[in-house]
Design an enzyme around this catalytic site. Structure first.
Site, short mmCIF file in Angstrom:
data_model
loop_
_atom_site.label_atom_id
_atom_site.label_comp_id
_atom_site.label_asym_id
_atom_site.label_seq_id
_atom_site.Cartn_x
_atom_site.Cartn_y
_atom_site.Cartn_z
CE LYS A 193 67.07 46.38 43.30
NZ LYS A 193 66.35 46.21 44.75
CB CYS B 82 63.26 33.09 45.73
SG CYS B 82 64.05 34.29 46.99
#
Length: 653
Positions: free
Chosen positions: A480, A347
């Site tokens: 998440k 990321c």
């Protein structure tokens, strides 16, 4: 005699002072083995107080099983110390499907030792020793347990113990459980423990010791290595037999064993722990998985990027990973007097790609994806085949959206994820929503967290799947959703994850020009679909017990001649299949036909094509399937079409 008012079965009752939870419940101590009083699990011998709300805990409930298994762990520890008086006690918690206890002993336990311990446990169970709780002061506990150094350390941790240790020490008071002789009341054994426990050892209906191994004290490699004995315990012999049968089936499906038998991958010790290599057949399976994912992602509007395996350490200071994730990274190394690391995630590099030039709202959502190699330092005790490795390939994606787009993007993404998993033959799912708690491991504003959590929750609820909350399980930068999938024998695997992150875009200064000309910060969605190629490979191998569906099978068909005279006929069929993209071999070895069939079955080849004189004369072939079924005299073109159709449809045969 004074009276108490308690609540039982939702109604108020009046009982005599001194009434125990077991007496109020009328518990027999075998089916109802403990009580929940005011929301806290208690022994049946717990003396009730005015205003208590009392509920039964059945032995076959999750909480009841945990109590029974904890009691079994104590029985095991008592048995070990009776057989090995020099053994010092670590901790002994219940775990999923069983229990363990850690011991400091001079020599590792051998299989014959476990047989002796189990026999001694049966004696203790038969004696019906009573578990008796008593509160002790710190100094008393230290005096009584002076010969147990690990228990003394736990006393010093009171109130701050880790989850596993909290079965020993928890809350503000210390308690010791005595095992008392059923007839004389004589002390037979004792342990520092929070409890609760069964009323008697005789209440443990079925147990079995499974294995032993090394384990570091309190999970740290800096501490002494103890010997851990694992066991299982159940509310009935039937339930235990059912579980042991399940373990037998799981062992048959062990992907490490199948990987070696099918020549798919290996773990050369010269490379190091958790670093697999894929053999040619395993490489085919990986390529099929990756090719499929590339096609699906291209169709869904993803753009492929590529990033290096190493980077300056400072990148992870910007992203925030170093303070929160540093222990899971490999140690840094220097290049040109600058500190570098191998990357544990993709990321931060994708953020640099986004930031490389100006971005407009017209480009969003921008979906970047990469099959990126990453490296994570997993402790040696948790490395496990392909499902827990140190070097892996993530099918990673990072999606940059406006705040207005992110809700619909998450819903679409969740549908995409489930569609892909179903194509690989998984069909039973539930979702887990991991959120922040009050600990200091999370960064960012509470308002951002609340907005991100709500967006994920809405998408999860609209999916129609069961949603389970996981407080405190979020990544340090955002909440998440985890897709939990059940395999063919009912085990649950965490696969795909979708994380919503408002923090990294801010830390990297990511911006896009909005429709009104202002500069705005995008939202960032992290998505790993397989989790990692390696882990998903292992899960699929166990789900299918090695018999991968035809589209994934390394060899999709094998020709087996009755004699050498029939080889040219099968070579002709193989050529037609290769022209249609089928992976096919013809077994021209000197083995007899029956052995060739057995070899193909062991290799779990979906289609076996047999040919003899009749087949050659009729320009046909005989089919034999993995399940042993056979069809004879199938015209060649028809046989080719059947195999091609099975491969293209992704069905299992």
């Amino acid at each position: 005699m004074s009276e108490l008012r308690i609540t039982l079965d939702g109604s108020e009752r009046v009982v005599a002072a001194g009434t125990t939870a077991g007496e109020a419940l009328g518990a027999d101590g075998r089916t109802v083995i403990a009580a929940r009083v005011g929301g806290q699990a208690r022994d049946l011998a717990y003396v009730l107080r005015d205003g208590d709300v009392v509920e039964p805990i059945a032995i076959d409930s999750p909480e009841g099983r945990a109590i029974m298994r904890h009691s079994a762990a104590h029985v095991m520890a008592q048995a070990v110390q009776e057989l090995f008086p020099e053994a010092r006690l670590g901790i002994g918690p219940p775990v999923e499907n069983g229990f363990y206890y850690d011991f400091d002993v001079e020599h590792p336990f051998q299989p014959e030792d476990l047989k002796r311990v189990e026999k001694k446990m049966r004696e203790i169970v038969k004696q019906g020793q009573r578990f008796s709780r008593r509160v002790v002061a710190d100094d008393e506990a230290r005096e009584e347990l002076a010969a147990e150094p690990y228990k003394l350390e736990l006393i010093g941790l009171k109130g701050a113990a880790a989850d596993e240790e909290s079965v020993e020490v928890g809350g503000g008071e210390l308690t010791i459980y005595d095992n008392l002789d059923a007839k004389s009341g004589e002390l037979r054994w004792k342990d520092l423990c929070r409890g609760p426990h069964l009323p008697s050892t005789r209440v443990i209906p079925a147990f079995k010791l499974m294995r032993s191994g090394g384990a570091y004290w309190r999970g740290s490699e800096k501490n002494p290595q103890l010997q851990r004995i694992y066991g299982t315990a159940w509310e009935s012999r039937e339930k235990q037999d059912e579980y042991l049968s399940f373990l037998e089936e799981a062992e048959k499906r062990d992907h490490r064993k199948l990987g070696a038998e099918l020549d798919l991958f290996s773990f050369p010790p010269e490379l190091g722990s958790g670093l697999p290599v894929f053999h040619p057949k395993g490489g085919i399976v990986r390529k099929e998985m990756e090719d499929y994912m590339r096609r699906r992602q291209q169709e869904a509007g993803y753009e492929f990027v590529n990033t290096p395996h190493i980077t300056k350490s400072s990148l992870f200071e910007i992203s925030g990973h170093l303070p929160y994730y540093g222990d899971d990274m490999f140690s840094p190394f220097e290049v040109d007097e600058v500190e570098y690391r191998v990357k544990p995630m993709n990321c931060p590099m994708h953020n640099l790609i986004f930031r490389a030039r100006g971005r407009s709202y017209r480009e969003l959502p921008l979906r970047m994806c990469e099959f990126g190699s990453v490296y994570r330092y997993e402790k040696s005790g948790v490395v496990h085949g392909l499902t827990r490795v140190r070097g892996m390939t993530q099918d990673d994606s990072h999606i940059y959206t406006t705040k207005e787009q992110m809700g619909d993007e998450i819903k679409s993404l969740l549908g995409f994820v489930l569609s892909v998993l179903r194509d690989f033959g998984l069909s039973e799912f539930f979702l887990e929503l991991s959120t922040k708690d009050d600990s200091d491991k999370f960064i960012g504003d509470d308002a951002d967290w609340a907005e991100a959590t709500e967006a994920l929750r809405q998408a999860a609820e609209e999916s129609g799947l069961e949603l389970v909350d996981d407080p405190g399980g979020a990544a340090f930068y955002g909440p998440k959703i985890s897709v939990q999938a059940k395999d063919a024998i009912g085990r649950t695997w965490q696969l795909s994850t979708i994380q919503l992150d408002f923090n990294q875009p801010k830390r990297f200064g990511l911006e896009y020009q909005a429709a009104d000309g202002t500069r705005q910060t995008p939202a960032m969605i992290h998505r790993a679909l397989f989790g990692s190629i390696e882990r998903f490979f292992g899960v699929l191998l166990e789900h299918y017990a090695g018999a991968l569906p035809p589209w994934l099978a390394p060899v999709q068909a094998v020709g087996i001649p009755i004699s050498d005279d029939h080889v040219p006929h099968l070579q002709k069929i193989a050529s037609k299949l290769r022209d249609r993209g089928i992976r096919v071999e013809v077994d021209t070895s000197g083995d007899r036909m029956q052995k060739k069939i057995r070899n193909a079955q062991k290799q779990k080849v979906p289609f076996m094509l047999l040919a003899g004189d009749d087949d050659v004369a009729k320009d046909a072939v005989s089919f034999r399937y993995r399940n042993g079924e056979q069809k004879n005299g199938i015209p060649i073109d028809e046989a080719v079409e059947e195999i091609v159709k099975a491969v293209e449809s992704r069905v299992q045969v």
